[in-house]
Design a protein around this motif. Structure first.
Motif, mmCIF file in Angstrom:
data_model
loop_
_atom_site.group_PDB
_atom_site.id
_atom_site.type_symbol
_atom_site.label_atom_id
_atom_site.label_comp_id
_atom_site.label_asym_id
_atom_site.label_seq_id
_atom_site.Cartn_x
_atom_site.Cartn_y
_atom_site.Cartn_z
ATOM 1 N N ALA A 74 0.848 -1.187 0.000
ATOM 2 C CA ALA A 74 0.000 0.000 0.000
ATOM 3 C C ALA A 74 0.885 1.238 0.000
ATOM 4 O O ALA A 74 1.943 1.256 0.639
ATOM 5 N N LEU A 75 0.450 2.254 -0.714
ATOM 6 C CA LEU A 75 1.071 3.568 -0.683
ATOM 7 C C LEU A 75 0.075 4.516 -0.041
ATOM 8 O O LEU A 75 -1.089 4.570 -0.449
ATOM 9 N N SER A 76 0.530 5.278 0.947
ATOM 10 C CA SER A 76 -0.363 6.085 1.779
ATOM 11 C C SER A 76 -0.108 7.570 1.549
ATOM 12 O O SER A 76 1.032 8.033 1.603
ATOM 13 N N PHE A 77 -1.179 8.316 1.296
ATOM 14 C CA PHE A 77 -1.085 9.759 1.102
ATOM 15 C C PHE A 77 -1.911 10.477 2.168
ATOM 16 O O PHE A 77 -2.913 9.963 2.639
ATOM 17 N N PHE A 78 -1.462 11.679 2.549
ATOM 18 C CA PHE A 78 -2.122 12.436 3.624
ATOM 19 C C PHE A 78 -2.228 11.541 4.863
ATOM 20 O O PHE A 78 -3.292 11.356 5.440
ATOM 21 N N SER A 79 -1.094 10.999 5.267
ATOM 22 C CA SER A 79 -1.053 9.886 6.214
ATOM 23 C C SER A 79 -1.361 10.275 7.648
ATOM 24 O O SER A 79 -1.774 9.428 8.445
ATOM 25 N N GLU A 100 3.083 13.367 4.018
ATOM 26 C CA GLU A 100 2.451 14.199 5.043
ATOM 27 C C GLU A 100 3.218 15.507 5.160
ATOM 28 O O GLU A 100 4.451 15.506 5.188
ATOM 29 N N ILE A 101 2.499 16.628 5.229
ATOM 30 C CA ILE A 101 3.174 17.932 5.304
ATOM 31 C C ILE A 101 3.256 18.465 6.724
ATOM 32 O O ILE A 101 4.061 19.356 6.997
ATOM 33 N N ASP A 102 2.434 17.958 7.641
ATOM 34 C CA ASP A 102 2.439 18.460 9.010
ATOM 35 C C ASP A 102 3.673 17.956 9.761
ATOM 36 O O ASP A 102 3.959 16.760 9.795
ATOM 37 N N ALA A 104 4.454 17.743 13.012
ATOM 38 C CA ALA A 104 4.238 16.828 14.135
ATOM 39 C C ALA A 104 3.860 15.440 13.646
ATOM 40 O O ALA A 104 4.333 14.431 14.186
ATOM 41 N N CYS A 105 3.032 15.377 12.617
ATOM 42 C CA CYS A 105 2.662 14.070 12.053
ATOM 43 C C CYS A 105 3.874 13.358 11.475
ATOM 44 O O CYS A 105 4.030 12.146 11.644
ATOM 45 N N ARG A 106 4.753 14.099 10.800
ATOM 46 C CA ARG A 106 5.955 13.479 10.228
ATOM 47 C C ARG A 106 6.824 12.886 11.322
ATOM 48 O O ARG A 106 7.376 11.794 11.180
ATOM 49 N N LYS A 107 6.927 13.613 12.437
ATOM 50 C CA LYS A 107 7.714 13.089 13.560
ATOM 51 C C LYS A 107 7.083 11.815 14.114
ATOM 52 O O LYS A 107 7.783 10.876 14.498
ATOM 53 N N THR A 108 5.758 11.789 14.163
ATOM 54 C CA THR A 108 5.061 10.590 14.635
ATOM 55 C C THR A 108 5.325 9.411 13.712
ATOM 56 O O THR A 108 5.581 8.290 14.168
ATOM 57 N N ILE A 109 5.296 9.653 12.402
ATOM 58 C CA ILE A 109 5.540 8.574 11.440
ATOM 59 C C ILE A 109 6.959 8.046 11.573
ATOM 60 O O ILE A 109 7.190 6.835 11.642
ATOM 61 N N VAL A 110 7.932 8.967 11.632
ATOM 62 C CA VAL A 110 9.335 8.551 11.746
ATOM 63 C C VAL A 110 9.571 7.794 13.053
ATOM 64 O O VAL A 110 10.317 6.809 13.090
ATOM 65 N N LYS A 111 8.933 8.240 14.128
ATOM 66 C CA LYS A 111 9.123 7.605 15.428
ATOM 67 C C LYS A 111 8.608 6.171 15.435
ATOM 68 O O LYS A 111 9.245 5.265 15.992
ATOM 69 N N ASN A 112 7.451 5.946 14.809
ATOM 70 C CA ASN A 112 6.801 4.639 14.888
ATOM 71 C C ASN A 112 7.067 3.733 13.696
ATOM 72 O O ASN A 112 7.042 2.511 13.846
#
Length: 472
Positions: A74-79, A100-102, A104-112
């Motif tokens: 799967a490829l995810s947009f606006f994640s 994802e452009i936000d 804080a959200c990018r940090k959440t994605i990278v963290k998890n």
């Protein structure tokens, strides 16, 4: 020689991202004790050798090309905070790519999920570069593309400018991305307002006598009409409905439009519900707030209500709101809002222990959309937000406390993502999908693709009859 921190500062990534690049051999380096050192020349070579159009986002947002497994991809947009993606993973998908452009959200994605390739604004990328970033060749099959473009352009609470809004333009870019990537299936998630939003907004003071007739694009539903036309012209068959997440095991009444697109030309079936209100269709009843937060432990992270609101909350019980206050206090508590229209059920609202939560918002202590604990004199905590949206307890939401509320409040419930993933897996495998004739997927009527198309055609005929529509 550069330390990990110095390399991270140059590349504008986290030290952990640099360590992963070193560990995976993508960046030449030497191990010294428990850390790494990087030659400045090797770092410059890494930057210059990464293919054009891919380098910046590999360095600034992601960790390189993810490792493939034998799972459907799967490829995810606006994640966002990846609520949809967690559900897809639980169904059996591997997410290779996120956008994802936000911050804080990018940090959440990278963290998890540091292994996922992560980029920013999709308008900066072509389908070809998305494939490259994801480690896919031009001929590799993509099983699923999924995304929920920003919904404010279509929200009934906003100006509803549709695709004339900047966020609406991103929606069209996403449709073009789907067509360019040519996946076997695509899923688009959005708010109910999409069903009635125009493609082009004309102010009401520019309608009627003395002004040109409306076009089909300016009618209610014109935006969705354009989306369907573009996808069907590209060979996709579609179905959509307005789904209440409570029908899929989420302890929350949250309604979202989900479009399912199939490249094989066969109209996809609707999602399979796992729960129902009152236990109809032999399904388990909706999950409650109490079930959601059972066993929650640790230090709860939450903001506070102002004292002037707590004065009234101390008089309210589980499931009550301002209308349950003594008559003499209702006007005092509501002020000018007492005389406004609407149900106003979000004011001074305590959740009910034995019902699903209302739709989570991005801030649980705004006066018109309060989300207070059933008994304690406080808003819902971040941990309770996570439980209601079904995030795993160990999913690490990054940012300030308001960032956390916003990310979780904007997320797709994990249970809805799981239902979507299970349906697509069945379709990929050619398995039978169970149908539920007469099932109430939401509290609204005429929200399925079949009903919507009939209603949209009726709207066109009505405007034609009144001679308010330009010739089609």
């Amino acid at each position: 020689m550069l330390s990990v921190q110095e390399a991270a500062d140059i590349l504008k990534v986290t030290p952990q991202q640099v360590r992963n690049l070193c560990r995976e051999g993508k960046l030449r380096s030497e191990r010294v004790g428990k850390s790494w050192i990087i030659d400045r020349g090797d770092l410059e070579e890494y930057c210059s050798s990464t293919s054009a159009g891919v380098a910046e986002d590999r360095l600034f947002y992601g960790l390189g090309i993810p490792k493939r497994t034998n799972k459907p991809i799967a490829l995810s947009f606006f994640s966002g905070a990846m609520g949809m993606d967690i559900g897809l993973e639980q169904a059996g998908f591997q997410t290779l790519f996120a956008s994802e452009i936000d911050n804080a959200c990018r940090k959440t994605i990278v963290k998890n999920r540091p292994e996922i390739a992560l980029v920013g604004d999709i308008r900066d990328f072509s389908p070809k570069s998305v494939r490259e970033i994801s480690g896919l060749s031009a001929t590799d099959e993509i099983d699923l593309v999924v995304g929920g473009p920003p919904c404010q352009a279509f929200s009934t609470a906003g100006n509803r400018k549709g695709f004339e809004d900047e966020r609406g333009n991103v929606f069209l870019s996403f449709i073009d991305m789907i067509i360019g990537l040519n996946p076997r299936y695509a899923v688009i998630e959005n708010v109910r307002g999409l069903l009635s939003a125009p493609l082009k907004h004309r102010p009401h003071n520019q309608r009627g006598e003395g002004f040109p007739n409306l076009t089909v694009d300016e009618l209610p539903g014109g935006a969705l009409h354009e989306i369907l036309n573009k996808l069907e012209a590209a060979g996709y068959a579609l179905s959509f409905n307005l789904y209440n997440a409570a029908n899929f095991g989420t302890p929350q009444q949250r309604e979202r439009v989900v479009l399912i697109c199939s490249r094989d030309g066969k109209r996809p079936p609707y999602l399979e519900p796992t729960n129902s209100e009152g236990g109809s269709f032999g399904l388990p009843k909706w999950k409650t707030f109490q079930e959601a937060v059972e066993g929650i432990g640790g230090n709860l992270e939450c903001i506070s209500f102002p004292e002037k609101r707590l004065k009234y909350y101390r008089l309210l019980k589980s499931g009550e709101n301002w209308r349950n206050l003594p008559d003499e206090l209702q006007r005092e508590a509501m002020g000018k809002s007492y005389f406004s229209g609407g149900g106003k059920t979000g004011f001074l609202r305590r959740l009910h222990w034995d019902k699903p939560s209302p739709t989570l918002v991005t801030h649980p202590a705004m006066p018109a959309t309060d989300l207070a604990h059933p008994e304690e004199d406080r808003p819902l905590s971040v941990q309770e937000y996570k439980r209601i949206q079904e995030f795993p307890d160990d999913w690490d939401i990054q940012g300030s406390i308001l960032d956390k509320y916003k990310q979780i409040g904007n997320a797709v419930p994990v249970g809805l993502g799981l239902a979507i993933g299970k349906l697509i897996i069945k379709l990929l495998n050619g398995e039978k999908v169970q149908t539920f004739d007469g099932f109430s997927y939401s509290r609204y009527r005429n929200t399925s693709d079949k009903e919507w198309k009939m209603e949209f055609q009726a709207t066109i005929k009505q405007f034609e009859k009144q001679k308010l529509l330009m010739p089609i």
